[in-house]
Design a protein around this motif. Structure first.
Motif, PDB file in Angstrom:
ATOM      1  N   LEU A   1      -3.117  -6.449  -8.123  1.00  0.00           N
ATOM      2  CA  LEU A   1      -3.357  -5.850  -7.491  1.00  0.00           C
ATOM      3  C   LEU A   1      -4.079  -6.999  -6.941  1.00  0.00           C
ATOM      4  CD1 LEU A   1      -2.831  -1.883  -7.864  1.00  0.00           C
ATOM      5  CD2 LEU A   1      -2.280  -3.279  -5.560  1.00  0.00           C
TER       6      LEU A   1
ATOM      7  N   ARG B   1      -8.726  -2.205   1.367  1.00  0.00           N
ATOM      8  CA  ARG B   1      -9.142  -2.652   2.804  1.00  0.00           C
ATOM      9  C   ARG B   1     -10.446  -1.806   3.304  1.00  0.00           C
ATOM     10  NH1 ARG B   1      -3.141  -1.834   4.110  1.00  0.00           N
ATOM     11  NH2 ARG B   1      -3.666   0.370   4.462  1.00  0.00           N
TER      12      ARG B   1
ATOM     13  N   ARG C   1      -4.060  -0.356  -1.789  1.00  0.00           N
ATOM     14  CA  ARG C   1      -4.684  -1.031  -1.152  1.00  0.00           C
ATOM     15  C   ARG C   1      -5.256  -0.873  -0.042  1.00  0.00           C
ATOM     16  NH1 ARG C   1       1.115  -2.321  -3.161  1.00  0.00           N
ATOM     17  NH2 ARG C   1       0.970  -4.207  -3.615  1.00  0.00           N
TER      18      ARG C   1
ATOM     19  N   ALA D   1       1.324   1.692   2.689  1.00  0.00           N
ATOM     20  CA  ALA D   1       0.286   0.155   1.722  1.00  0.00           C
ATOM     21  C   ALA D   1       0.442  -0.774   3.230  1.00  0.00           C
ATOM     22  CB  ALA D   1       1.628   0.365   1.063  1.00  0.00           C
TER      23      ALA D   1
END
Length: 192
Positions: free
Chosen positions: A44, A21, A17, A128
Motif C-alpha cells: 500500500l 488519496r 487507498r 479503490a
C-alpha cells in the motif's frame, strides 16, 4: 484526519487507498495482529502503517471493514469516546436485523461513537479505483445522525476525489444504502 481501519481484506484495502488519496495517514488492523500485515502495508506504500485494533480504533475516523458476522467481535471492548465510526459493512442476510438497519445495529455495538454509513454501496475494486471517470467523479453516498461527523466523512471522500451525497439520517439513509436498498450496488458518475 488520520484514519484507522478495522479489517484488512478487500474493503479495508480499498478504504486505505481512498484515505491515502485524501492525504490521510492510515492505521490498518486485523484480528491477527500487525505482524500479519507487513507485506500488505509495504504494498500500500507510504502513509499506511500496521497497528493493533486498539490503535486503529484510536484514529479520528475509524472504518469498520470486516464481514458482517465478525462485526460484534471486531468492535467488542473498544472505547469510542465520540469517535467517528464509518460503517462500510453489508449484512448479506438481513433477517437477523429484526427490522433495524445494519447501521442501527452497529451503532448499538459502538456506544459513544458517531456512526456514519458510507462506502458500502460500491464494490471494493470500484471504491479503490480513481473516482475520476468519463469527465466526472464517482458518487459516494453517506448517512448519519451527527452533522459534524457526516461533514468530516464527506470531506474525506471529497478530498479523495468522490462526490459525496448526504442521504440524511442513519435510519432512512442507511435503509437506502444497505443490501437490498435502492442504492445498493449503484455506481454513478457526476459529470463536471
Amino acid at each position: 484526519m488520520d484514519v484507522g481501519i478495522i479489517g484488512a481484506g478487500r474493503l479495508g484495502q480499498a478504504m486505505a487507498r481512498t484515505a491515502l488519496r485524501a492525504g490521510s495517514q492510515v492505521v490498518l488492523s486485523n484480528s491477527r495482529g500487525p505482524e500479519s500485515l507487513a507485506a500488505l502495508v509495504s504494498t500500500l506504500g507510504e502513509g499506511v502503517s500496521a497497528g493493533t485494533v486498539d490503535e486503529a480504533a484510536g484514529a479520528g475516523i475509524v472504518v469498520i471493514a470486516v464481514p458482517w458476522p465478525s462485526v460484534p467481535e471486531a468492535v467488542q471492548g473498544l472505547h469510542w469516546d465520540g469517535r467517528i465510526v464509518v460503517d462500510a459493512t453489508n449484512d448479506f442476510d438481513p433477517s437477523d436485523l429484526n427490522g433495524s438497519t445494519s447501521s442501527q445495529v452497529l451503532a448499538d455495538l459502538v456506544p459513544g461513537a458517531r456512526v456514519v454509513k458510507a462506502a458500502n454501496t460500491l464494490g471494493a475494486a470500484v471504491l479503490a479505483s480513481d473516482p475520476h471517470e468519463a469527465g466526472g467523479r464517482r458518487v459516494i453516498f453517506l448517512s448519519g445522525d451527527d452533522a459534524e461527523a457526516k461533514s468530516e466523512v464527506s470531506a474525506l471522500f471529497e478530498d479523495a476525489g468522490f462526490v459525496a451525497i448526504d442521504l440524511g439520517g442513519l435510519v432512512s439513509g442507511g435503509a437506502m444504502q444497505q443490501l437490498g436498498g435502492p442504492l445498493s450496488g449503484v455506481n454513478l458518475i457526476k459529470l463536471q
